[in-house]
Structures are given as C-alpha cells and as structure tokens.
Design a protein around this motif. Structure first.
Motif, PDB file in Angstrom:
ATOM      1  N   ARG A   1      35.403  36.288  33.223  1.00  0.00           N
ATOM      2  CA  ARG A   1      35.783  35.918  34.595  1.00  0.00           C
ATOM      3  C   ARG A   1      35.799  37.178  35.443  1.00  0.00           C
ATOM      4  O   ARG A   1      36.540  38.119  35.181  1.00  0.00           O
ATOM      5  N   VAL A   2      34.961  37.194  36.464  1.00  0.00           N
ATOM      6  CA  VAL A   2      34.887  38.336  37.372  1.00  0.00           C
ATOM      7  C   VAL A   2      34.860  37.817  38.809  1.00  0.00           C
ATOM      8  O   VAL A   2      34.448  36.688  39.071  1.00  0.00           O
ATOM      9  N   ARG A   3      35.298  38.670  39.730  1.00  0.00           N
ATOM     10  CA  ARG A   3      35.287  38.314  41.147  1.00  0.00           C
ATOM     11  C   ARG A   3      34.111  38.997  41.823  1.00  0.00           C
ATOM     12  O   ARG A   3      33.955  40.216  41.746  1.00  0.00           O
ATOM     13  N   VAL A   4      33.261  38.210  42.448  1.00  0.00           N
ATOM     14  CA  VAL A   4      32.067  38.715  43.127  1.00  0.00           C
ATOM     15  C   VAL A   4      32.063  38.189  44.554  1.00  0.00           C
ATOM     16  O   VAL A   4      32.049  36.972  44.783  1.00  0.00           O
ATOM     17  N   ARG A   5      32.115  39.099  45.517  1.00  0.00           N
ATOM     18  CA  ARG A   5      32.080  38.742  46.937  1.00  0.00           C
ATOM     19  C   ARG A   5      33.130  37.680  47.280  1.00  0.00           C
ATOM     20  O   ARG A   5      32.866  36.705  47.969  1.00  0.00           O
ATOM     21  N   GLY A   6      34.324  37.883  46.745  1.00  0.00           N
ATOM     22  CA  GLY A   6      35.429  36.994  47.054  1.00  0.00           C
ATOM     23  C   GLY A   6      35.483  35.719  46.241  1.00  0.00           C
ATOM     24  O   GLY A   6      36.396  34.908  46.406  1.00  0.00           O
ATOM     25  N   ARG A   7      34.501  35.506  45.370  1.00  0.00           N
ATOM     26  CA  ARG A   7      34.467  34.299  44.542  1.00  0.00           C
ATOM     27  C   ARG A   7      34.682  34.683  43.084  1.00  0.00           C
ATOM     28  O   ARG A   7      34.125  35.683  42.614  1.00  0.00           O
ATOM     29  N   GLN A   8      35.460  33.881  42.368  1.00  0.00           N
ATOM     30  CA  GLN A   8      35.603  34.117  40.932  1.00  0.00           C
ATOM     31  C   GLN A   8      34.526  33.344  40.190  1.00  0.00           C
ATOM     32  O   GLN A   8      34.333  32.145  40.399  1.00  0.00           O
ATOM     33  N   ILE A   9      33.812  34.053  39.338  1.00  0.00           N
ATOM     34  CA  ILE A   9      32.740  33.455  38.555  1.00  0.00           C
ATOM     35  C   ILE A   9      33.134  33.520  37.085  1.00  0.00           C
ATOM     36  O   ILE A   9      33.608  34.563  36.599  1.00  0.00           O
ATOM     37  N   ALA A  10      32.954  32.422  36.349  1.00  0.00           N
ATOM     38  CA  ALA A  10      33.261  32.365  34.921  1.00  0.00           C
ATOM     39  C   ALA A  10      32.007  31.949  34.162  1.00  0.00           C
ATOM     40  O   ALA A  10      31.345  30.975  34.542  1.00  0.00           O
TER      41      ALA A  10
ATOM     42  N   ASP B   1      39.916  33.206  28.864  1.00  0.00           N
ATOM     43  CA  ASP B   1      39.522  34.487  29.437  1.00  0.00           C
ATOM     44  C   ASP B   1      39.187  35.476  28.314  1.00  0.00           C
ATOM     45  O   ASP B   1      39.965  35.651  27.370  1.00  0.00           O
TER      46      ASP B   1
END
Length: 230
Positions: free
Chosen positions: A163-172, A196
């Motif tokens: 789970r990482v945050r990219v451009r304000g969105r969390q992507i899993a 996680d």
C-alpha cells in the motif's frame, strides 16, 4: 513474465488475469507456485448470510489455467488454504469441479495444507498429492513461514499487499514479501483480500533478517520496495 532472483535461483513472476494476484514460475523445476486460492469462499460466506458473486472458484481456476498456458509448467505447488473451509470441496459446483479435475490430470499437482484446510483430502477426488510441507530443489515449501527453517523457504498465509500513496491516492497491489532466505507469496484467489505488507505480523514471521522488501511485477519490470531494515 518478470525475472526474479531468490535463494541463488532464477524465478519468474506471472501476473494473474483481471488484476488478480501473482503466481511464481520456477524454471528449474518447471513448476508453478500459487498460494491461498481459498476456493469456495463465496459459498462459505453465503452460508452465514453474506452473499458474494458465486463464481470465485471458476475465476481462480481460470487464473491458474492461464498461468499454466503462459509458462508451460508441468508441476503445480499450492501453498495452503486451497479451499476456504473443510466443506469447500463438497460445495464445488460441477463446472468448477470439472476445471479442477482437468488441471490436476494435466499436471503433477501438490496440495500443501493450510490453516483453513488442515485435513484437506482431495486426492482420489480431484487428484494430486496432499502434504503439510515439502522440500524441492533445496527449497522448503509450506503454508506459513517458519523461523525454524534453515533452508530457503516459500510460503503463503498472509495475503500481503503493498500500500503506497501516489498523488494523493492510496494504491494497493498484491505483492510478495522477501527476506534473504524467506519469500511469502501473495494470495492468488479471486476473493482473498490482503494484509499490509509492512504489518508487524509479516515482518515478525521473516525474522531474523537483515532486510525485508515488498516485491511485485509491474508490467515488464520488477518493483522492490523496502519495508524493514535491521
């Protein structure tokens, strides 16, 4: 397929279709490894009044078949939690049952039991061999990582997701978790969810270690994300 090195051997990550989890191809053994299929999870939930689309077993087995076509593997190692519960094999509907029987006839299939299916006995019904753990080519195969293992080890159980945050969105995304001698595979089933990758339970399962990383295939490249450093 994306090349990957572990335990002094070469492997290949195989992406599941329709955004599914990733399988691991082992060229030296011409084998496909998948973890946590959780077949018949939807029908298990339906028995308690939680209704999910009832085609998860078909989708999961279709993913396995697609990975076999892509790799040409002649062996399959299922790393535990193959069915969602002990009654799952009896609930498998005829179409999915036919798919599974065809897969086990076409390959050298090994079921490793997990905590959801500790007494799984598909041999004679679906075919294949059933065991609690196995050593192949100097690598230990089991459902849940063991700190006591001295050999390199492949396991499942934790359903890791990065789970990482990219451009304000969390992507899993489903991922593997790797230390120097242990590798936890992502869940391959259609309705398996995930934990996680940096969860303390996963990090503790891979100790002692100098470094623990999340690993996944993204397109044609390997992504490695540091989770812990000793």
């Amino acid at each position: 397929m994306v090349p990957f090195s572990f335990a002094g051997q070469e492997w290949r990550w195989v992406a599941g279709r329709k955004g599914g989890g990733q399988a691991l191809f082992w060229p030296a053994e011409n084998a496909l490894l998948v973890a946590d299929l959780h077949l018949e999870k939807a029908s298990a939930y339906a028995r308690t009044g939680q209704f999910l689309p009832p085609y998860d077993s078909r989708e999961t087995l279709g993913r396995v078949a697609a990975a076999l076509r892509q790799t040409g593997a002649r062996r399959v190692f299922c790393l535990g939690d193959n069915f969602h519960d002990a009654e799952g094999p009896a609930r498998l509907e005829p179409h999915a049952a036919g798919m599974l029987a065809a897969l086990t006839r076409a390959t050298d299939w090994v079921w490793i039991t997990g905590n959801h299916d500790p007494v799984l006995a598909p041999a004679g019904t679906w075919g294949g061999m059933v065991t609690e753990a196995l050593a192949v080519g100097g690598v230990a195969l089991r459902h849940q990582a063991s700190a006591a293992t001295a050999a390199p080890e492949l396991s499942g159980h934790y359903h890791p997701k990065l789970r990482v945050r990219v451009r304000g969105r969390q992507i899993a995304r489903p991922c593997a978790v790797r230390s120097e001698r242990q590798l936890v595979l992502p869940a391959f089933g259609a309705l398996t969810g995930g934990m996680d990758a940096a969860d303390p339970a996963i990090l503790a399962a891979l100790q002692p270690a100098r470094a623990i990383d999340a690993v996944l295939a993204a397109g044609d490249r390997l992504v490695e994300y540091p989770l812990w450093r000793g």
